[in-house]
Write a protein that holds these residues in place. Structure first.
Motif, PDB file in Angstrom:
ATOM      1  N   LYS A  14      79.201 -12.500  33.866  1.00 35.00           N
ATOM      2  CA  LYS A  14      79.454 -13.893  34.080  1.00 35.00           C
ATOM      3  C   LYS A  14      79.050 -14.752  32.772  1.00 35.00           C
ATOM      4  N   THR A  15      79.514 -15.900  32.495  1.00 33.11           N
ATOM      5  CA  THR A  15      79.092 -16.536  31.263  1.00 33.11           C
ATOM      6  C   THR A  15      77.705 -16.956  31.366  1.00 33.11           C
ATOM      7  N   GLY A  16      76.993 -16.832  30.432  1.00 33.49           N
ATOM      8  CA  GLY A  16      75.449 -16.943  30.349  1.00 33.49           C
ATOM      9  C   GLY A  16      74.521 -15.782  30.777  1.00 33.49           C
ATOM     10  N   GLN A  17      75.090 -14.618  31.408  1.00 35.29           N
ATOM     11  CA  GLN A  17      74.358 -13.450  31.682  1.00 35.29           C
ATOM     12  C   GLN A  17      74.124 -13.005  30.225  1.00 35.29           C
ATOM     13  N   SER A  18      72.880 -11.756  30.529  1.00 29.43           N
ATOM     14  CA  SER A  18      72.425 -11.114  29.572  1.00 29.43           C
ATOM     15  C   SER A  18      72.765  -9.697  29.741  1.00 29.43           C
ATOM     16  N   MET A  19      73.097  -8.872  28.613  1.00 37.10           N
ATOM     17  CA  MET A  19      73.071  -7.522  28.908  1.00 37.10           C
ATOM     18  C   MET A  19      72.842  -6.481  27.506  1.00 37.10           C
ATOM     19  N   THR A  20      72.431  -5.423  27.576  1.00 37.68           N
ATOM     20  CA  THR A  20      72.325  -4.512  26.774  1.00 37.68           C
ATOM     21  C   THR A  20      73.269  -3.349  26.571  1.00 37.68           C
ATOM     22  N   LEU A  21      73.817  -3.151  25.551  1.00 42.46           N
ATOM     23  CA  LEU A  21      74.592  -1.979  25.229  1.00 42.46           C
ATOM     24  C   LEU A  21      74.019  -0.988  24.625  1.00 42.46           C
ATOM     25  N   GLU A  59      79.628  -8.652   9.569  1.00 41.02           N
ATOM     26  CA  GLU A  59      80.506  -9.870   9.595  1.00 41.02           C
ATOM     27  C   GLU A  59      80.331 -10.755  10.624  1.00 41.02           C
ATOM     28  N   VAL A  60      80.219 -10.528  11.879  1.00 39.64           N
ATOM     29  CA  VAL A  60      80.245 -11.361  13.078  1.00 39.64           C
ATOM     30  C   VAL A  60      78.935 -11.237  13.910  1.00 39.64           C
ATOM     31  N   PRO A  61      77.608 -11.661  13.296  1.00 42.91           N
ATOM     32  CA  PRO A  61      76.523 -11.315  14.287  1.00 42.91           C
ATOM     33  C   PRO A  61      76.100 -12.297  15.079  1.00 42.91           C
ATOM     34  N   ASN A  62      76.830 -13.536  14.945  1.00 44.40           N
ATOM     35  CA  ASN A  62      76.499 -14.748  16.015  1.00 44.40           C
ATOM     36  C   ASN A  62      76.630 -14.202  17.056  1.00 44.40           C
ATOM     37  N   GLY A  63      75.568 -14.512  18.170  1.00 46.28           N
ATOM     38  CA  GLY A  63      75.406 -14.309  19.667  1.00 46.28           C
ATOM     39  C   GLY A  63      75.010 -12.890  19.931  1.00 46.28           C
ATOM     40  N   TYR A  64      74.648 -12.078  18.962  1.00 55.09           N
ATOM     41  CA  TYR A  64      74.108 -10.829  19.304  1.00 55.09           C
ATOM     42  C   TYR A  64      72.738 -10.557  18.645  1.00 55.09           C
ATOM     43  N   ASN A  65      71.877  -9.700  19.317  1.00 53.91           N
ATOM     44  CA  ASN A  65      70.663  -9.152  18.713  1.00 53.91           C
ATOM     45  C   ASN A  65      71.039  -7.501  18.754  1.00 53.91           C
ATOM     46  N   VAL A  66      70.042  -6.655  17.836  1.00 55.71           N
ATOM     47  CA  VAL A  66      70.136  -5.330  17.976  1.00 55.71           C
ATOM     48  C   VAL A  66      68.481  -4.960  17.939  1.00 55.71           C
ATOM     49  N   SER A  67      68.484  -3.584  18.316  1.00 55.28           N
ATOM     50  CA  SER A  67      67.365  -2.904  18.146  1.00 55.28           C
ATOM     51  C   SER A  67      67.239  -1.389  17.632  1.00 55.28           C
ATOM     52  N   ARG A  68      66.874  -1.048  16.662  1.00 56.30           N
ATOM     53  CA  ARG A  68      66.828   0.315  16.306  1.00 56.30           C
ATOM     54  C   ARG A  68      65.594   0.914  16.718  1.00 56.30           C
ATOM     55  N   LEU A  69      65.746   1.303  18.160  1.00 59.05           N
ATOM     56  CA  LEU A  69      64.420   1.990  18.778  1.00 59.05           C
ATOM     57  C   LEU A  69      63.752   3.097  18.188  1.00 59.05           C
ATOM     58  N   ASN A  70      64.458   4.090  17.638  1.00 56.29           N
ATOM     59  CA  ASN A  70      63.991   5.210  16.853  1.00 56.29           C
ATOM     60  C   ASN A  70      65.366   5.922  16.107  1.00 56.29           C
ATOM     61  N   LYS A  71      65.281   6.635  15.703  1.00 56.58           N
ATOM     62  CA  LYS A  71      66.408   7.620  14.809  1.00 56.58           C
ATOM     63  C   LYS A  71      67.519   7.639  15.814  1.00 56.58           C
ATOM     64  N   GLU A  73      68.498   5.901  18.638  1.00 59.79           N
ATOM     65  CA  GLU A  73      68.984   5.013  19.581  1.00 59.79           C
ATOM     66  C   GLU A  73      69.163   3.657  18.748  1.00 59.79           C
ATOM     67  N   PHE A  74      70.153   3.032  19.071  1.00 56.99           N
ATOM     68  CA  PHE A  74      70.452   1.777  18.483  1.00 56.99           C
ATOM     69  C   PHE A  74      71.078   0.685  19.522  1.00 56.99           C
ATOM     70  N   SER A  75      70.536  -0.302  20.098  1.00 59.37           N
ATOM     71  CA  SER A  75      70.972  -0.980  21.190  1.00 59.37           C
ATOM     72  C   SER A  75      71.702  -2.246  20.595  1.00 59.37           C
ATOM     73  N   LEU A  76      72.577  -2.922  21.499  1.00 54.94           N
ATOM     74  CA  LEU A  76      73.252  -4.093  21.158  1.00 54.94           C
ATOM     75  C   LEU A  76      73.130  -5.179  22.297  1.00 54.94           C
ATOM     76  N   ARG A  77      72.163  -6.257  22.254  1.00 55.32           N
ATOM     77  CA  ARG A  77      72.028  -7.314  23.133  1.00 55.32           C
ATOM     78  C   ARG A  77      72.901  -8.516  23.143  1.00 55.32           C
ATOM     79  N   LEU A  78      73.299  -8.938  24.122  1.00 57.97           N
ATOM     80  CA  LEU A  78      74.016 -10.208  24.140  1.00 57.97           C
ATOM     81  C   LEU A  78      73.042 -11.076  25.149  1.00 57.97           C
ATOM     82  N   GLU A  79      72.451 -11.950  24.588  1.00 58.47           N
ATOM     83  CA  GLU A  79      71.422 -12.908  25.468  1.00 58.47           C
ATOM     84  C   GLU A  79      72.011 -14.057  26.271  1.00 58.47           C
ATOM     85  N   SER A  80      73.281 -14.413  25.771  1.00 57.85           N
ATOM     86  CA  SER A  80      73.817 -15.359  26.810  1.00 57.85           C
ATOM     87  C   SER A  80      75.124 -15.189  26.395  1.00 57.85           C
TER      88      SER A  80
END
Lengths: 112, 115
Positions: A14-21, A59-71, A73-80
């Motif tokens: 739903k709009t406004g929810q967060s999740m991590t890929l 090119e299109v980073p707005n609205g996303y954050n990432v974490s390179r946890l280790n060699k 794993e690389f996660s993509l987070r949508l905060e809202s």
């Protein structure tokens, strides 16, 4: 798509929810990437990590954050999440040199 | 900046027809060029590649030649099959001085092959 595992495969938010890929690789490659695929627009780079411990905007980073946890794993987070983020998301890996990328099977995300 | 332009689709062909999907690029230096294929509901798979001028990449009956003079990398197949129905992406990788290895894609061309 051996070597790159993405989870989940499908998600409705739903709009406004967060999740991590999540993205994990077992090929010991240094570089990892997140792309989004939208009809008629090809694949657009969101963020990438050239090596463990580094991340950079694409090119299109707005609205996303990432974490390179280790060699591995690389996660993509949508905060809202917003409806404009409805897309298919692909993680990819590569190594130094004139090589192609190996892609995961994708995450289909719908934001309502 | 670097860019890739593909012919617009969809392309609809009968089985055993000849296929050409045009791809042109703009890049500094000497990029590597790729064709990827995406079957319905799946991720992208590398189809073929060429890393220097006049190289010909080939796989599964598909071919593409790296033409620096025309900045092109057109995909061809002599006789398509229904199983070739997919979306095809042309891409380039130009590491340049940053050595980040970013892959830049064209917008994709949908191919539909009818029996």
């Amino acid at each position: 798509n051996a070597g790159v595992t993405q989870t989940p495969k499908f998600q409705v938010l739903k709009t406004g929810q967060s999740m991590t890929l999540q993205c994990a690789q077992d090929m010991n490659h240094n570089s990892m990437y997140w792309y989004r695929q939208d009809p008629g627009m090809g694949l657009r780079l969101i963020y990438y990590s050239a090596s463990e411990g580094t991340t950079d905007k694409g090119e299109v980073p707005n609205g996303y954050n990432v974490s390179r946890l280790n060699k591995r794993e690389f996660s993509l987070r949508l905060e809202s999440a917003a409806p404009s983020q409805t897309s298919v998301y692909f993680c990819a890996i590569t190594t130094t040199g004139r090589y192609g990328y190996t892609f995961g099977s994708g995450t289909r995300l719908t934001v309502v | 900046g670097n860019s890739v332009t593909q012919m617009e689709g969809p392309v609809t062909l009968s089985e055993e027809a000849f296929l050409t999907i045009n791809c042109t690029y703009t890049a500094t230096g000497y990029p590597s060029l790729f064709w990827y294929v995406q079957y319905p509901g799946e991720g992208l798979q590398l189809l073929l590649k060429a890393t220097k001028a006049d190289d010909k990449g080939s796989n599964k009956g598909f071919e593409a030649t790296y033409r620096k003079e025309t900045t092109s990398f057109h995909l061809e197949k002599g006789s398509v099959q229904v199983s070739d129905s997919a979306v095809y992406f042309c891409a380039l990788r130009s590491d340049g001085s940053s050595n980040t290895g970013k892959l830049i894609f064209g917008q994709g061309t949908t191919l539909q092959v009818k029996p």
